[in-house]
Design an enzyme around this catalytic site. Structure first.
Site, mmCIF file in Angstrom:
data_model
loop_
_atom_site.group_PDB
_atom_site.id
_atom_site.type_symbol
_atom_site.label_atom_id
_atom_site.label_comp_id
_atom_site.label_asym_id
_atom_site.label_seq_id
_atom_site.Cartn_x
_atom_site.Cartn_y
_atom_site.Cartn_z
ATOM 1 N N SER A 1 0.817 -1.214 0.000
ATOM 2 C CA SER A 1 0.000 0.000 0.000
ATOM 3 C C SER A 1 0.853 1.267 0.000
ATOM 4 O O SER A 1 1.562 1.527 -0.965
ATOM 5 C CB SER A 1 -0.946 -0.037 1.210
ATOM 6 O OG SER A 1 -1.976 0.906 1.077
ATOM 7 N N ASP B 1 10.542 5.592 -9.935
ATOM 8 C CA ASP B 1 10.160 6.251 -11.193
ATOM 9 C C ASP B 1 11.017 7.473 -11.486
ATOM 10 O O ASP B 1 11.323 7.763 -12.651
ATOM 11 C CB ASP B 1 8.690 6.662 -11.151
ATOM 12 C CG ASP B 1 7.755 5.486 -11.392
ATOM 13 O OD1 ASP B 1 8.251 4.409 -11.759
ATOM 14 O OD2 ASP B 1 6.528 5.640 -11.214
ATOM 15 N N LYS C 1 -0.701 -4.187 -3.296
ATOM 16 C CA LYS C 1 -1.983 -3.578 -2.901
ATOM 17 C C LYS C 1 -2.021 -2.154 -3.439
ATOM 18 O O LYS C 1 -1.444 -1.238 -2.870
ATOM 19 C CB LYS C 1 -2.149 -3.561 -1.386
ATOM 20 C CG LYS C 1 -3.477 -2.941 -0.948
ATOM 21 C CD LYS C 1 -3.560 -2.778 0.564
ATOM 22 C CE LYS C 1 -4.842 -2.075 0.964
ATOM 23 N NZ LYS C 1 -4.899 -0.674 0.489
#
Length: 842
Positions: free
Chosen positions: A584, A595, A610
């Site tokens: 999560s 990224d 998740k």
């Protein structure tokens, strides 16, 4: 090594884990299931939950026949995940609900399926426990055949009838009995040492009528290895006492004496040890011998103790079911409806909702005691910093028998479900609660009242902390310093805005910078998430520019959440360490740092996966809005309303965040993560966030191939990772087999192999050259200290270097993953220094 999944660990049982004690347990009586409520509260809660799920849940799927089928499956799995209770005839009978639970719930306001199914479950549970406890009392098990036992029946059919179920129950009991047999200790008796006429030493052993051990194990004569008797055993007429007579010299120091005795054929039967129990000053024989007790250890396996342990286990299990009162059973039923939509939507009764809130803010109001069930009693398992510990009147293992609120009569809590007792003891800060306890060191009839004022209890062991590793340098430069920040969750407390993850980690980073660390590892292993806002803010401490996460709602609208920080707090070399249990919010932070090319990802193949957002809704608000009655706190609904997407556009759902450098892990071989959960939502993509390319730091890609190659070379030679690879191979074979041998000889051989493997590994680790790095622990308590103190230096000698709890040093958990991650960070630091100047902050 064997990771055996017990058939007793169904989702229902996992919510009901209590400590089993070795007190003698009575056989269970027939237990009745809780009765359905006679008012409309249950039906009203169910209708509101159903309406909210089909309107708010991300898929916006109507509550129809498809959801009804999932609803039924989830409820059956909650009660009987491993298919050990229900018969196929039961399942056939319940099939009538598969296509009409939506009608019964929303139109007919009919909650009867909840109680019909649970009543049948209780019937089967009674049948199982009665059958098994009767087997334990009447059957002698044989483990000489070559049959095998399938451990987990979740994917196998239900028993076709009661006879087939009983055969499975019998085989399961044999498997558990063999497990106990393989680890059983020899029989021990303890006796008082007295002077006996004729100049002998006498060991007097007493047993009451209900004691599970008698003296059938004792020989009539105590023989040495040469077959000569050096003692005798005398039983009193009713067999309750025994006296062992042995020669004794006054000058003998009994604490240094071990008497081993044998059978007439020379087989070792056991030995006798003596222990001081009191200091004595007298020199006469009677006074000296009364300062000792004797422990008689027999080589015989204590089968009576195994029977008692397993009987207690099953009786306690039925007691756990009995403790499921109306609201708890209804909560299980309603949670099954929420889980029919996705794995992370939950219905929480008011106590479960309170527990969830405690986890999110790391504090609660109460007395600071961790409680557990001990048969009919509630026992103090542990004391945190709080009123109970500060009072000095409560100790671990004290038993609570009554609880009284301010100016109210005490309520007897013996036999009461644990969650109800917890609810009574918790309460607002500053209020009074009085406990009636049986002190651990007092007689059963002793009662003591302790009045406490509730206070805020901080769960500090779950807060962020750091370790500073100072590694000696092989050159003339100063030692390398590496910081490791251990973050178990993303927490915040709305009542105390200063308490949150970002503030705590900020303090830790500032201290690590003060110590001039060369690089930092952010350890997110096992971090299950928490507040999304904290993950976004925390990302900004390392990478302040650009969107951190994107979310999409059921209507397709995409929202972007940027970092709120103008500049990074830490801009140096950074590694993020993850595992398959990083979920999560931790996946959002890791994904964003990956990224933007800000940090190197190391760990398991991927994180949990998740990628969904939940919101909490108080059902009282909706019931009031609809003018619907309720007679108790209806709790809350946690419902999935959005999906997460990384800055690059890929959802973290299902696939998680992939590691740049993957380290061998047995968890990667296990069926864990989002992919293992029923009704998990799919992974998809959206457009990447604006300005991602221009904000790309590219601090990882230029060095990744070299870092991977160096790590791979080390892993090929690293003994601990070779051990992990061995464990993975063994685990995969066990998973493929899915069964255990019920042959004692085969299992003993397996056990010996495992023991030998463990001992060889321990010997190898103890033989290695000890690291001379210095280690400092940084917590929120000492983060501002003038000077950090290094932890005690560890040796490889267990006698010289015991742990804080007294266990030998070699029993410390080895963490090869962290050690390799530290080596990777050192490589990363070296390569960054050789590369172009890419730091944004001087």
């Amino acid at each position: 090594m064997r990771r055996r999944l017990s058939l007793l660990t169904s989702p229902l049982l996992l919510a009901l884990v209590f400590t089993l004690q070795s007190t003698q347990a009575a056989l269970p009586s027939e237990q009745k299931a809780p009765l359905a409520s006679t008012d409309s509260t249950d039906a009203n809660i169910a209708q509101i939950e159903a309406e909210m799920l089909q309107t708010w849940q991300y898929s916006q799927h109507p509550f129809d026949q498809e959801i009804s089928g999932r609803f039924l499956d989830r409820y059956l799995e909650t009660l009987d995940y491993s298919h050990i209770y229900f018969l196929q005839s039961d399942i056939n009978e319940f099939e009538t609900y598969r296509t009409n639970l939506h009608v019964l719930t929303m139109q007919d306001h009919d909650m009867s399926p909840c109680w019909v199914i649970f009543s049948r479950f209780m019937q089967r549970a009674n049948e199982r426990i009665n059958y098994v406890t009767n087997l334990l009392a009447t059957t002698k098990f044989d483990f000489g055949g070559h049959d095998r036992f399938i451990i987990n029946r979740h994917t196998l059919p239900y028993a076709k009838d009661l006879n087939e179920a009983k055969e499975f129950w019998r085989q399961e009991l044999r498997c558990e009995y063999l497990d106990q047999l393989l680890v059983a200790q020899g029989i021990e008796f303890t006796g008082k040492v007295n002077y006996v006429p004729k100049g002998d030493l006498g060991i007097v052993i007493s047993r009451d009528k209900v004691h599970p051990l008698d003296f059938e194990y004792f020989p009539t004569k105590i023989l040495g290895k040469n077959g000569h008797a050096f003692g005798s055993v005398e039983l009193n007429p009713n067999g309750s006492n025994a006296t062992i007579r042995m020669p004794w010299r006054q000058s003998t120091d009994l604490s240094k004496v071990t008497n081993t005795f044998f059978s007439a054929s020379g087989v070792k039967l056991g030995d006798i040890h003596f222990h001081h129990v009191a200091a004595g000053t007298s020199t006469n024989q009677a006074a000296l011998t009364t300062n000792y007790t004797a422990v008689i250890h027999l080589e015989e396996t204590n089968l009576a103790a195994i029977n008692k342990t397993l009987t207690n286990h099953y009786v306690q299990m039925l007691d756990n079911y009995k403790d499921l009162e109306h609201d708890r059973v209804f909560e299980l039923y309603m949670n099954a409806l929420a889980r029919a939509y996705d794995p992370h939507s939950d219905y929480m009764g008011h106590l479960e909702a309170e527990n969830f809130a405690i986890q999110m803010k790391l504090s609660l109001f109460g007395i600071g005691a961790v409680l557990e069930k001990d048969r009919n009693y509630c026992k103090i398992r542990d004391l945190k910093e709080g009123p109970a510990k500060r009072s000095g009147q409560i100790k671990e293992d004290d038993r609570i028998v009554a609880v009284a609120q301010s100016n109210a009569e005490p309520v007897d809590v013996v036999g009461m479900p644990l969650d109800k007792i917890v609810e009574m003891i918790r309460g607002p800060k500053g209020t009074q609660v009085t406990l009636t306890i049986i002190p651990v060191d007092a007689a059963e009839t002793v009662r003591k009242e302790v009045t406490l004022i509730r206070d805020e209890i901080k769960l500090e062991d779950q807060a962020a902390k750091a370790m500073l590793y100072e590694l000696p340098s092989t050159t003339n430069r100063p030692p390398f310093k590496l910081g490791v920040i251990d973050l178990k969750s993303f927490y915040a407390d709305n009542d105390h805005p200063e308490v949150n993850t970002t503030s705590d980690v900020t303090r830790l980073i500032n201290r690590l910078k003060q110590e001039k660390v060369d690089g930092i590892i952010l350890d997110l292993r096992g971090n299950g998430g928490g507040y999304l806002e904290e993950a976004i803010k925390l990302t900004g401490l390392f990478n302040p520019k650009g969107p951190v996460v994107q979310t999409r709602d059921p209507n397709g609208a995409i929202f972007s959440d940027p970092s709120p920080e103008p500049e990074p707090l830490y801009d140096g070399p950074l590694v993020v360490l993850t595992s398959v249990f990083s979920a999560s919010a931790s996946e959002i932070l890791a994904g964003a740092l990956q990224d933007y090319g800000r940090a190197l990802m190391v760990g398991d193949h991927s994180t949990f996966g998740k990628g969904t957002v939940q919101t909490m809704q108080y059902l009282t608000n909706w019931l009031d809005l609809k003018r619907m009655d309720y007679s108790y706190d209806p709790g809350e609904l946690k419902v999935t309303i959005k999906k997460f997407y990384r800055a690059g556009g890929v959802s973290t759902q299902l696939q998680g965040v992939l590691s740049d450098i993957e380290l061998p892990s047995i968890d990667d071989a296990a069926d864990v993560g989002e992919r293992s959960l029923p009704n998990a939502m799919p992974c998809d993509k959206v457009t990447s966030a604006n300005h991602l390319e221009e904000l790309q730091l590219n601090r990882v890609k230029p060095y990744l191939a070299e870092l991977q190659a160096r790590s791979r070379q080390r892993l090929e030679k690293d003994k601990d990772f070779n051990y992990i690879r061995e464990d993975i191979e063994i685990f995969r074979k066990e998973q493929a087999d899915k069964s255990l041998s019920l042959n004692e000889t085969e299992r003993v051989a397996e056990q010996k192999t495992e023991t030998a493997r463990a001992e060889a590994r321990k010997k190898d680790r103890l033989s290695r050259k000890k690291s001379n790095e210095k280690i400092y622990e940084i917590t929120l308590k000492n983060v501002d200290a003038a000077q950090l103190q290094p932890l005690p230096v560890k040796t490889n000698n267990p006698k010289l270097d015991p742990n804080a709890d007294g266990t030998p040093a070699e029993d410390l958990i080895v963490d090869p993953t962290l050690e390799e991650t530290k080596r990777i960070l050192l490589d990363y630091i070296e390569l960054l220094k050789k590369g172009p100047a890419i730091s944004r902050v001087p």
